[in-house]
Scaffold this active site. Structure first.
Site, PDB file in Angstrom:
ATOM      1  CE  LYS A 106     -26.820 -43.550  -8.856  1.00  0.00           C
ATOM      2  NZ  LYS A 106     -27.969 -42.774  -9.372  1.00  0.00           N
ATOM      3  CG  ASP A 131     -31.095 -41.359  -7.961  1.00  0.00           C
ATOM      4  OD1 ASP A 131     -30.647 -40.206  -7.833  1.00  0.00           O
ATOM      5  OD2 ASP A 131     -30.373 -42.340  -8.177  1.00  0.00           O
ATOM      6  CE  LYS A 171     -31.088 -37.239  -7.689  1.00  0.00           C
ATOM      7  NZ  LYS A 171     -29.996 -37.200  -6.770  1.00  0.00           N
ATOM      8  CB  THR A 172     -34.111 -37.929  -1.969  1.00  0.00           C
ATOM      9  OG1 THR A 172     -33.367 -38.721  -2.900  1.00  0.00           O
ATOM     10  CG2 THR A 172     -35.098 -38.824  -1.240  1.00  0.00           C
ATOM     11  CB  SER A 177     -24.866 -37.304  -3.818  1.00  0.00           C
ATOM     12  OG  SER A 177     -25.034 -37.758  -2.501  1.00  0.00           O
ATOM     13  CG  HIS A 233     -28.445 -38.420 -11.360  1.00  0.00           C
ATOM     14  ND1 HIS A 233     -27.439 -37.761 -10.703  1.00  0.00           N
ATOM     15  CD2 HIS A 233     -28.881 -39.367 -10.500  1.00  0.00           C
ATOM     16  CE1 HIS A 233     -27.270 -38.277  -9.503  1.00  0.00           C
ATOM     17  NE2 HIS A 233     -28.133 -39.253  -9.353  1.00  0.00           N
ATOM     18  NE  ARG A 261     -26.504 -42.964  -0.450  1.00  0.00           N
ATOM     19  CZ  ARG A 261     -26.827 -42.169  -1.463  1.00  0.00           C
ATOM     20  NH1 ARG A 261     -28.089 -42.087  -1.854  1.00  0.00           N
ATOM     21  NH2 ARG A 261     -25.913 -41.453  -2.077  1.00  0.00           N
ATOM     22  NE  ARG A 296     -22.105 -43.600  -7.356  1.00  0.00           N
ATOM     23  CZ  ARG A 296     -21.311 -42.696  -7.900  1.00  0.00           C
ATOM     24  NH1 ARG A 296     -20.349 -43.053  -8.738  1.00  0.00           N
ATOM     25  NH2 ARG A 296     -21.465 -41.410  -7.614  1.00  0.00           N
TER      26      ARG A 296
END
Length: 541
Positions: free
Chosen positions: A207, A263, A248-249, A244, A226, A329, A66
């Site tokens: 996003k 997410d 988290k994932t 990131s 988030h 990704r 991003r």
């Protein structure tokens, strides 16, 4: 390659078409195409190629992440008072947005466009109807994977609440438009419209929807977050906040628990709900041993691999190769994870876990937080970046404070979200934890990354409830309550100072981090009570 029959292109078109949104003179419209047809179009258009197992491989050129410095919000009377204007939420005049919008519509003329009508929000009471318009078939596939796909009968009369106009190969003119560069992501909350120009990175689509939900949902008494979420066999839900690279994932994908999402979620008065219908997992150093559920998606038909290096002969992905970017990704539908929730809904969470990857190596691997400490760490949103994850970083770790664990996605003032979280934690008596997935035995470059097996053991103990009653000791520098034991984790790991060979270096590094925390939090002190200030981290002498 066979061409599409006319009915393939428009069979699932909405009665609220593109003409109603100002589009003219298009060379073709392709509505809500299936995955195989999108593959055909993407390959026919030269947008990418097949990877081993059937994934679609695409590269995004100059932007592999991003570009938050090129994100703007329209300054207009009906919404301006609700926006926390800052270096992230930058003002864009209405006239400039209108000028860009006309330019996009003009550029679209003569192009064929892919239109996907989708939904964000698994709870029908709060769902957002999203339309994504793009000249790129693979970006349409990305959007199809990423959001919730309505039933066929819902598409005929679909009228969007929010539209994204994606023009990745059209560039702004910064000299004329008065903006930083020729790339821009511009949102107009009043017109329910986003323009994305000059970047092919697909995460901007994802996003943009999240940012819109972060604006509208607090007004409907829903906390947008988030975070990832899962639920155990006894209906015990947990949420995992984190930036990131914090896990988290990874930590939410647990074969013993049902995945709600990886997410973005909302917390309403009824419970939790996923915003999305897919996952956007980081691939760098992904392994079958550590993350089997996510690893398997890399080789499935329908998955989009973004900026993953592929062997040109075998088409096998090299998941350890970060030569293009560390931000490789995989985007896939959530039902590619075997134990996913078919509803995307869960009860109120029993545990709230805040993840950090402390590259200074001084935070404990886990700590139990009071509600006041939870507010402090939510507003702080700490992690640390290291060389290789972003351009321009040197050899030393760099502390990053991203409030609400997602500052770049939050249009309103952070205290709006923090107040809602605090109220929900108190009402539902959730237990809060800080989990450090960063470095142990020294800072980045000296120590090593926390073993995933240790982190998983700690999280399992939290979710099983066995860690809740374990005696704790107060850590000296950060005021954190650290469990004295956890069966599968060596005792010395629970005390980070004991893992350092040079105790003096540990003390010096810890003192330095406390100063960073204290300096960062000064901006929030006018908005919080004395109880939160007292629970915070204060610079050690």
């Amino acid at each position: 390659m066979p061409k599409d029959a006319p009915e393939t292109a428009v069979a699932l078109a909405s009665s609220f078409g593109l003409k109603q949104q100002g589009f003219r003179n298009l060379s073709g419209e392709f509505w809500n195409l299936s995955v195989p047809v999108l593959y055909e179009h993407a390959i026919r258009n030269g947008e990418g190629f097949l990877g081993a197992g059937g994934s679609f491989v695409a590269y995004t050129g100059a932007f592999t992440g991003r570009t938050p410095k090129d994100k703007y919000t329209v300054d207009e009377p009906s919404t301006s008072k609700d926006i926390d204007w800052n270096e992230i939420n930058q003002k864009l005049p209405e006239a400039t947005f209108d000028q860009l919008h006309r330019r996009v519509l003009s550029w679209y003329q003569g192009h064929k466009l892919y239109v996907h009508d989708l939904r964000a929000g698994a709870d029908p009471a709060f769902g957002l109807k999203v339309r994504v318009v793009t000249p790129s078939a693979w970006h349409a596939l990305f959007a199809r994977n990423m959001f919730i796909r309505p039933k066929r009968e819902e598409l005929r009369d679909f009228t969007p609440d929010f539209t994204i106009l994606h023009a990745p190969k059209l560039f702004a003119m910064h000299e004329i438009d008065g903006i930083r560069s020729d790339t821009i992501v511009a949102v107009n909350f009043a017109r329910k419209l986003v323009l994305i120009l000059g970047t092919e990175y697909a995460g901007e689509i994802k996003k943009s929807v999240f940012g819109y939900l972060n604006y509208v949902l607090p007004g409907r008494d829903v906390l947008p977050m988030h975070c990832s979420a899962n639920v155990g066999p006894r209906g015990d839900a947990a949420i995992f906040f984190g930036l990131s690279g914090t896990g988290k994932t990874t930590l939410s994908a647990d074969s013993s628990r049902t995945l709600i999402g990886d997410d973005e979620h909302g917390w309403s008065q009824k419970g939790l709900f996923n915003f999305e219908g897919g996952c956007y997992a980081k691939c760098i150093n992904l392994s079958k041993q550590a993350e089997p559920e996510i690893y398997d998606t890399v080789f499935r038909f329908g998955t989009v691999l973004e900026n993953v290096v592929i062997d040109p002969a075998t088409r096998m992905p090299d998941l350890d190769d970060g030569s293009l970017t560390e931000n490789t990704r995989a985007c896939y539908p959530v039902d590619f994870i075997p134990n996913m929730s078919p509803t995307g809904l869960a009860p109120h969470p029993e545990n709230v876990i805040m993840l950090t990857a402390d590259a200074f190596g001084v935070l404990p691997p886990i700590a139990k937080l009071t509600p006041e400490q939870a507010m402090y760490h939510f507003l702080s949103g700490y992690t640390a970046r290291v060389a290789g994850t972003e351009k321009g970083l040197g050899k030393e770790p760099q502390a990053t404070f991203s409030t609400c664990f997602g500052a770049v996605f939050m249009p309103r003032h952070p205290t709006v979200y923090a107040k809602m979280l605090g109220e929900r934690i108190a009402k539902h008596k959730a237990t809060c934890w800080l989990v450090n997935t960063g470095w142990s035995g020294g800072a980045y470059g000296i120590g090593s990354r926390m073993k995933i097996a240790h982190t998983r053991a700690l999280v399992r103990a939290v979710l099983a409830g066995t860690l809740k009653s374990v005696p704790t000791r107060q850590e000296a520098f950060f005021g954190l309550q650290v469990p004295e034991s956890c069966g599968e984790v060596p005792a010395e790991v629970l005390n980070p100072r004991n893992t350092w060979a040079d105790k003096g270096a540990y003390d010096q590094t810890a003192r330095g981090l406390t100063k960073r925390f204290e300096t960062n939090f000064k901006q929030y002190e006018p908005y919080v009570g004395n109880d939160v200030k007292a629970a915070g981290i204060h610079a050690a002498a």
